[in-house]
Design a protein around this motif. Structure first.
Motif: not given
Length: 332
Positions: A242-249, A252-257
């Motif tokens: 949920x914390x990661x979801x607040x970042x701009x995608x 590659x649409x990866x969660x941890x970038x």
């Protein structure tokens, strides 16, 4: 029985016997007949050799193009096999290649790299030789009877709470704000690994379309052993996502970038900052830590479902390392 037929101005002999198919053309029927009878006699006596007269390096090249090319770990396997092509082993004619050649190669490699690395290279070679058997290039795999390499005991290193806290602190990751920096996200990845038992590559490759926050699952379509699996997510793992979801995608649409290489490099920097550079601590040790913790709540079969292990002995001997005091507390 051989089949001999006239084809224009030549005679063609064909043999199909005991799974062997050979054919050849001759100027006269008598020559074709003699060749066919002689070859059939060799096959019946078990003396016929189907091994092509090529160098071992040429067999490796064929394997690289037809087998390695289609594997997920093709980059690493190609690197190992190209090294062998350049070695003395690659210059041995395939009909002459025997166990002693592999023994000499193995002994030489053991003077150059760790036994674990040699064992990995040998496993690749054994798979290649087994494929050569399927191609009818060789009758036996000489590596099957070559003495095993003595490798060190399986790694049992676990994280301590102090080590985890130190690494998270220097990463700057906190549960109160989005992990905007790479160091933040590596800290988040460390905690996520301990909650899920996922490998570094599975974490860095995790995409948002494969995450279901409501059902608390993460689907992994590609894993190390080639089998897809779905990982259940703890409440702590969900919080991290949920914390990661607040970042701009990212694109590659990866969660941890993160890439696996970047995660590894930053993790080593975090160890330096936390004064743990001499602690013999790997990121992959999170998998052992996670599975040992999960074993308190899940059965061995459930644990294997989470981790993706198909060999329970590896799960037990390598990745499950409980504190004996915890086991004592369960006894009457």
């Amino acid at each position: 029985m051989a089949t001999i037929i006239k084809n224009r101005n030549k005679w063609r002999a064909q043999i199909r016997k005991k799974g062997i198919y050979k054919s050849a053309s001759f100027h006269t029927k008598a020559e074709a007949t003699r060749w066919a009878y002689a070859l059939e006699a060799q096959i019946d006596a078990g003396e016929y050799n189907t091994t092509p007269n090529i160098l071992f390096a040429e067999l490796i090249d064929k394997y690289l193009k037809e087998v390695t090319l289609h594997k997920r770990g093709k980059k690493e396997e190609r690197y190992r096999l190209l090294r062998i092509i350049r070695s003395n082993l690659g210059n041995i004619p395939l009909p002459l290649l025997n166990k002693e050649h592999f023994r000499q190669w193995q002994n030489q490699r053991l003077t150059e790299v760790q036994p674990v690395s040699v064992a990995r290279e040998r496993a690749t070679l054994s798979a290649l030789m087994t494929k050569a058997q399927e191609w009818d290039f060789i009758k036996e795999n000489p590596l099957k009877t070559l003495e095993k390499i003595k490798t060190p005991p399986a790694r049992t290193r676990r994280y301590s709470e102090e080590e985890i806290n130190s690494l998270i602190f220097v990463s700057g990751y906190t549960p109160t704000q989005p992990p905007t920096s790479i160091q933040n996200r590596v800290g988040a990845a460390l905690l996520f690994a301990i909650e899920t038992a996922m490998r570094a590559g599975e974490i860095t490759g995790l995409k948002w379309e494969h995450i279901n926050l409501e059902q608390r699952t993460a689907y992994l379509p590609k894993t190390k052993n080639g089998y897809a699996r779905t990982v259940p997510l703890s409440t702590k793992a969900i919080t991290i996502l949920k914390h990661l979801s607040q970042l701009e995608r990212d694109k590659e649409n990866t969660a941890f970038q993160l890439t696996t290489r970047r995660l590894d490099a930053v993790f080593r920097k975090l160890k330096q900052k936390a004064n743990l550079h001499q602690a013999d601590l790997h990121f992959h040790d999170t998998r052992r830590e996670a599975l040992t913790r999960l074993a308190k709540h899940l059965s061995v079969m459930e644990l294997a479902k989470v981790s993706g292990h198909r060999d329970l002995s590896i799960l037990q001997n390598t990745y499950y390392n409980p504190d004996i005091s915890d086991l004592v507390s369960k006894l009457q």
